[in-house]
Design an enzyme around this catalytic site. Sequence first.
Site, mmCIF file in Angstrom:
data_model
loop_
_atom_site.group_PDB
_atom_site.id
_atom_site.type_symbol
_atom_site.label_atom_id
_atom_site.label_comp_id
_atom_site.label_asym_id
_atom_site.label_seq_id
_atom_site.Cartn_x
_atom_site.Cartn_y
_atom_site.Cartn_z
ATOM 1 N N SER A 125 9.263 0.029 2.180
ATOM 2 C CA SER A 125 8.631 -0.513 3.362
ATOM 3 C C SER A 125 8.919 -1.994 3.613
ATOM 4 O O SER A 125 8.786 -2.466 4.736
ATOM 5 C CB SER A 125 7.118 -0.313 3.267
ATOM 6 O OG SER A 125 6.579 -1.050 2.196
ATOM 7 N N SER A 161 8.918 -0.012 -2.612
ATOM 8 C CA SER A 161 9.035 -0.837 -1.403
ATOM 9 C C SER A 161 9.560 -2.248 -1.607
ATOM 10 O O SER A 161 9.877 -2.929 -0.640
ATOM 11 C CB SER A 161 7.700 -0.917 -0.687
ATOM 12 O OG SER A 161 7.519 0.267 0.038
ATOM 13 N N LYS A 202 5.279 -10.671 3.370
ATOM 14 C CA LYS A 202 5.159 -9.325 3.960
ATOM 15 C C LYS A 202 3.828 -9.234 4.698
ATOM 16 O O LYS A 202 2.792 -9.687 4.177
ATOM 17 C CB LYS A 202 5.228 -8.290 2.828
ATOM 18 C CG LYS A 202 5.310 -6.840 3.291
ATOM 19 C CD LYS A 202 5.357 -5.906 2.073
ATOM 20 C CE LYS A 202 5.618 -4.457 2.459
ATOM 21 N NZ LYS A 202 5.619 -3.559 1.275
HETATM 22 N N1 GLN Z 1 8.801 4.668 0.397
HETATM 23 C C1 GLN Z 1 7.623 4.942 -0.373
HETATM 24 C C2 GLN Z 1 6.576 5.550 0.501
HETATM 25 O O1 GLN Z 1 6.840 5.782 1.615
HETATM 26 C C3 GLN Z 1 7.133 3.710 -1.066
HETATM 27 C C4 GLN Z 1 6.338 2.819 -0.220
HETATM 28 C C5 GLN Z 1 5.876 1.607 -0.934
HETATM 29 O O2 GLN Z 1 6.293 1.292 -2.055
HETATM 30 N N2 GLN Z 1 4.958 0.915 -0.307
HETATM 31 O O3 GLN Z 1 5.498 5.829 0.081
#
Ligand code: GLN
Length: 501
Positions: free
Chosen positions: A155, A179, A80
């Site tokens: 994400s 994410s 990532k």
């Molecule tokens: N979707 C969540 C957010 O927008 C989690 C993001 C993540 O785990 N990095 O904060």
Amino acid sequence: MNDLIHKGAWELSQLMTGGQVSSQEVTTACLERIAQVEPAVAAFLHVDAERALELARRVDQRRADGQELGPLAGVPVALKDAFAYAGAPTTCGSLILRDWIPPYNATVTQRLLDAGLVILGKTNLDEFAMGSSTENSAFGPTHNPWDLERVPGGSGGGSAASLVAFETPLAIGSDTGGSIRQPASVTGTVGVKPTYGGSSRYGLVAMASSLDQPGPCARSVLDAALLHQVIAGWDPKDSTSIDAPVPDVVAAAQRFDLAGLKVGVVEELGGEGYAAGVEQRFAEAVALLEAGGAEVRQVSCPHFPLALGAYYLIMPSEVSSNLARFDAVRYGWRVDDDGDHSVEQVMRRSRGAGFGAEAKRRIILGTYALSSGYYDAYYGSAQKTRTLIIEDFAAAFEQVDVLVSPATPTTAFKLGERVDDPLAMYKADLCTIPSNLAGNAAASFPIGLSPQDGLPVGLQVMAPPLADDRLYRVGAALERALEEQWSGPLWAELARREERP
Ligand code: GLN
């Protein structure tokens, strides 16, 4: 369908150890596949073909020299783009880091290299890991290989999509609110968020430091466990890293029995707002766990419905502080093009141009939540809620060994469907956030395609801190039972579709 790109990490490792295939052949197959499917999938922000082939060549050489190598030596992995990889662009999906090339490796990156894995490149993500669809990436969205019109989650949508696009057998994610698990759920892959402190955050671009956690992504449970074992464990460079042995996740992933395991179904994670097809597959999977010998009961975690609200105060508060470093001086893109060169003006223009709308929204929310006069009402009360959620988990884990729920309330939504509705986007993490707030281990495992729309559904397993092995025990038993039903893994359906004329 029996070519190299469809093989898992464990299988590839055995073939390489047996001398039937080289890492250079495997790496070349992945790079060719990447070149073929990237125009449609866009899972990668940067492919490092030359370096990948060089890493593969070195592993092949060491193997030929008879050196003792770890089980994943020579296996490709996608990283990532939130993890520092020396010499490679590390953008975190943001324009502000567009040109940043870190001079050092994240601990996770270093451990991959030390174990002989072949890093193929960096995968797409929502800007600074903020989002549930990868649509917040400054470099365009990733597409879900199950349906290219749909999101791969976020994400870490790039990492999840790369697995089912058969570009790589392994990928690395980071999970702050879901994410790793939510993209795993909507792509039909395995994604694990280790116990907070179980894997090092050193060199992971910080989003919300008390929540962020690196973890493994794979197509199978055993592959995820093997990757988990490589990246996890104490790191003196991360002050929140836990100095304790890594639970034996690989043994747990090869156990396949659930006899006597107490499983709690979280009452609060279901019902209104959950797709019928998700609830149906979830209920069937729970029945399979029971048939496999688990003792299943309902468990109430009364404060879980407050988790999303608490997260959207704590996370932005930490974001507003962590993203302050991108000031166009120490890091970041510098917009310095009109007459006024005062520090304030340069910072204002650079941050204004460099951050996307979601990052700005969270910086503003977090700055407000922490401001004097509001601190107790917002940040303070959110922290109290966090304690209540920790207590819910503690009480639940006195009754059961693991908790289960759907991993996310719906299957993959359409690209564009939620971009103008932040609240709908945030709800994708209803089930995953409690484990980030409490710091316990949690994972998503594929449990089939929804009868409503034919898209993947994931089951979340949550285990107490440092009991990450229980996730793999449940995941492995579930995977075996389902593969008997389906005569193969879920992703094989995608490979078959491609073979059809
Ligand atoms: N979707 C969540 C957010 O927008 C989690 C993001 C993540 O785990 N990095 O904060």
